[in-house]
Design a protein around this motif. Structure first.
Motif, mmCIF file in Angstrom:
data_model
loop_
_atom_site.group_PDB
_atom_site.id
_atom_site.type_symbol
_atom_site.label_atom_id
_atom_site.label_comp_id
_atom_site.label_asym_id
_atom_site.label_seq_id
_atom_site.Cartn_x
_atom_site.Cartn_y
_atom_site.Cartn_z
ATOM 1 N N ASN A 226 31.440 13.916 -37.113
ATOM 2 C CA ASN A 226 30.922 15.003 -36.268
ATOM 3 C C ASN A 226 32.333 15.858 -36.093
ATOM 4 O O ASN A 226 33.067 15.480 -35.345
ATOM 5 N N PRO A 227 32.336 17.189 -36.421
ATOM 6 C CA PRO A 227 31.209 17.812 -37.605
ATOM 7 C C PRO A 227 31.296 16.805 -38.838
ATOM 8 O O PRO A 227 32.169 16.382 -39.191
ATOM 9 N N GLY A 228 30.192 17.201 -39.496
ATOM 10 C CA GLY A 228 29.722 16.676 -40.669
ATOM 11 C C GLY A 228 28.955 17.554 -41.607
ATOM 12 O O GLY A 228 28.608 18.441 -41.157
ATOM 13 N N TYR A 229 28.968 16.823 -42.769
ATOM 14 C CA TYR A 229 27.866 17.704 -43.803
ATOM 15 C C TYR A 229 26.506 17.410 -43.111
ATOM 16 O O TYR A 229 25.780 16.488 -43.141
ATOM 17 N N PHE A 453 27.200 22.365 -38.463
ATOM 18 C CA PHE A 453 28.106 21.140 -39.029
ATOM 19 C C PHE A 453 28.122 20.303 -37.833
ATOM 20 O O PHE A 453 28.532 19.013 -38.034
ATOM 21 N N PHE A 454 27.705 20.574 -36.684
ATOM 22 C CA PHE A 454 27.939 19.663 -35.562
ATOM 23 C C PHE A 454 26.558 19.038 -35.064
ATOM 24 O O PHE A 454 25.475 19.705 -35.231
ATOM 25 N N SER A 455 26.616 17.946 -34.443
ATOM 26 C CA SER A 455 25.264 17.231 -33.977
ATOM 27 C C SER A 455 25.113 17.636 -32.697
ATOM 28 O O SER A 455 26.028 18.174 -32.050
ATOM 29 N N GLY A 456 24.090 17.175 -32.156
ATOM 30 C CA GLY A 456 23.700 17.496 -30.802
ATOM 31 C C GLY A 456 23.020 18.872 -30.582
ATOM 32 O O GLY A 456 22.949 19.645 -31.371
ATOM 33 N N ASP A 457 22.715 19.265 -29.192
ATOM 34 C CA ASP A 457 22.252 20.265 -28.885
ATOM 35 C C ASP A 457 23.174 21.423 -28.499
ATOM 36 O O ASP A 457 22.628 22.587 -28.477
ATOM 37 N N ASN A 458 24.522 21.080 -28.213
ATOM 38 C CA ASN A 458 25.333 22.008 -27.572
ATOM 39 C C ASN A 458 26.399 22.004 -28.669
ATOM 40 O O ASN A 458 27.654 21.748 -28.431
ATOM 41 N N GLN A 459 26.462 22.756 -29.987
ATOM 42 C CA GLN A 459 26.990 22.832 -30.943
ATOM 43 C C GLN A 459 28.117 23.746 -30.545
ATOM 44 O O GLN A 459 27.785 25.002 -29.869
ATOM 45 N N PRO A 460 29.524 23.411 -30.745
ATOM 46 C CA PRO A 460 30.677 24.738 -30.477
ATOM 47 C C PRO A 460 30.397 25.716 -31.559
ATOM 48 O O PRO A 460 29.952 25.490 -32.617
ATOM 49 N N LYS A 461 30.348 26.955 -31.065
ATOM 50 C CA LYS A 461 30.031 28.358 -31.402
ATOM 51 C C LYS A 461 31.249 28.908 -32.114
ATOM 52 O O LYS A 461 30.939 30.085 -32.797
#
Length: 495
Positions: A226-229, A453-461
């Motif tokens: 995370n982040p990942g493909y 590329f980020f998991s979860g609901d609050n991905q960095p923008k």
């Protein structure tokens, strides 16, 4: 009885298409014959009138007609010109009223278990090649590719001897392609294998999918970066894996953060997707030690190692794997062209045998002609020359991107040590790169927002990937300037 002459206005050309007019004319004539719009015995428009109607040279129409005569769709008659052939060899499709389909989506909604169309993924504009500043990743610069050599290899691959070998339906991999992988590709990564340890796939993504399908037949506890493909994470979720994501840093995946009980780790060690971080040798050794101690396997996605124009890439994780715990996925798509969709999976013979059986249930094997064409292109040295030219071009483009970014408030947050074809960029705080990407399209600039590329609901923008494999070097400074200007404007709006 007078023959019916078909009017020229039945036919038209798509002038936005790159396909030759002669080819389009043949296809339109065949379409009119198969749909019974042009009945047997009907007279085709004269070559002069059709050429005038379509706005092409008369010879273009004449050559198209002559080819259709050879194929048996048309025939010639003295002083009459070209007629639709009277032959039962041409099947005709009835053309009549088509009933409007009834909307019945609720039935399928109740049957489908998940809405895959809503998954997170990197989406490129369909017309990105027509835009002046395409900072897209994973696409080729057609100006660097030796199309003449590829066409010659394709011609060789369709020769009589090769065609006889390809015409069968056996679930086989091309022996020439496998031999090249064993003798040239894998040794470059420090890997030794035999032919029973290699499976040709429809790209590296297909190789990873096959591995996931095999591993999730039983409940699987998996770890992703995370982040990942995004597609790896989505495929694991689709197949029902219990997934834990581990945050990467500037040195890649921290092995000490892999939870106890993990059964499979999916990793991009040589060139992390998307930051470009390289897993250090110490971490590689520790990851393999943990795999042995805690009994888990590793799936290695080793993409883009060929693009090493700064320093040699690190040896693959598979190269130092002494316990046969690593499944290795490689691809030709990034170096040749993404539409090729040829890759390979390397692992223990038992695993590859199972993957081969699974593949045979899905698609038998990748198209034989494509495999043989690629094998010739590789074996005859065209691939190595292409890699040389790409490295030279990408080195200049990377330098131009780095130089241009140095005059902005944008920060290079990740880059492959050996080279690569992209940079991972961070914007100043408060910038949403998805909104930024949409705004930039108005200026003809394409970037890839980092949130998918980020998991979860609050991905960095605030991150985006800046690819430079398909943008001309002279377009880079202005493209980066436009990105910076949009970021500055967005910051002022927030004040």
């Amino acid at each position: 009885m007078a023959k019916v002459r078909i009017a020229p206005d039945v036919f038209f050309l798509d002038r936005t298409s790159r396909r030759p007019f002669q080819t389009q004319i043949r296809e339109k004539v065949i379409e009119s014959i198969l749909s019974t719009q042009a009945l047997p015995g009907s007279l085709m428009p004269s070559s002069r009138k059709l050429a005038e109607h379509l706005g092409v040279a008369r010879m273009t129409v004449t050559l198209a007609y002559q080819e259709l005569v050879v194929q048996g769709y048309l025939e010639t008659q003295s002083r009459s010109g070209y007629l639709v052939a009277k032959t039962d060899a041409v099947p005709r499709l009835p053309k009549g009223h088509v009933n409007e389909p009834i909307e019945n989506s609720e039935v399928w909604k109740n049957i489908l278990s998940e809405n895959l169309a809503a998954r997170r993924r990197v989406v490129k504009p369909k017309d990105w090649r027509a835009l002046p500043y395409p900072f897209v990743f994973g696409e080729m610069d057609t100006a660097l590719f030796n199309h003449t050599a590829w066409r010659e290899c394709a011609r060789q691959a369709i020769g009589k001897r090769d065609f006889d070998l390809m015409a069968g339906n056996g679930a086989t991999d091309d022996p020439l392609l496998v031999d090249y992988i064993l003798s040239r590709m894998l040794p470059r990564r420090g890997i030794t294998a035999n032919q029973d340890q290699v499976l040709i796939t429809v790209g590296a993504q297909n190789a990873i999918w096959l591995a996931i399908e095999l591993l999730t037949r039983r409940p699987l506890k998996a770890v992703c970066e995370n982040p990942g493909y995004p597609d790896t994470l989505q495929a694991l979720q689709w197949c029902g894996a219990d997934i834990t994501t581990v945050d990467v840093d500037q040195y890649g995946l921290p092995p000490n953060k892999i939870p106890i009980g993990t059964q499979a780790v999916f990793v991009t060690p040589s060139h992390h997707a998307p930051t470009g971080a390289t897993l250090t040798r110490e971490r590689r050794l520790r990851l393999l030690e943990q795999a042995q101690e805690h009994d888990f396997i590793i799936v290695e996605d080793d993409y883009e190692f060929e693009m090493s124009f700064i320093q040699p890439p690190s040896p693959a994780l598979k190269a130092i794997d002494k316990d046969q715990r690593v499944l290795y996925a490689g691809s030709f798509s990034k170096a040749l062209f993404p539409g090729l969709r040829l890759g390979y999976l390397v692992g223990p013979e038992r695993v590859i045998a199972e993957a081969r059986e699974l593949r045979s249930m899905i698609l038998r094997h990748p198209p034989g002609h494509l495999q043989r064409t690629a094998a010739y292109f590789l074996a005859q040295g065209h691939y190595d020359l292409l890699i040389r030219d790409m490295r030279r071009a990408f080195a200049k483009r990377r330098a131009a991107v780095v130089d241009a970014l140095g005059n902005t408030d944008l920060e290079i947050s990740g880059a492959a040590q050996f080279g690569g074809t992209s940079l991972w960029v961070k914007t100043p705080d408060g910038i949403d790169t998805e909104t930024l990407a949409t705004d930039l399209l108005k200026d003809g600039v394409v970037i890839e927002p980092g949130a998918p590329f980020f998991s979860g609901d609050n991905q960095p923008k605030g991150f985006f990937r800046l690819g430079y494999s398909s943008i001309p070097v002279d377009k880079i400074p202005e493209g980066v300037r436009l990105i910076s200007a949009k970021v500055t404007a967005a910051q002022k709006q927030k004040l």
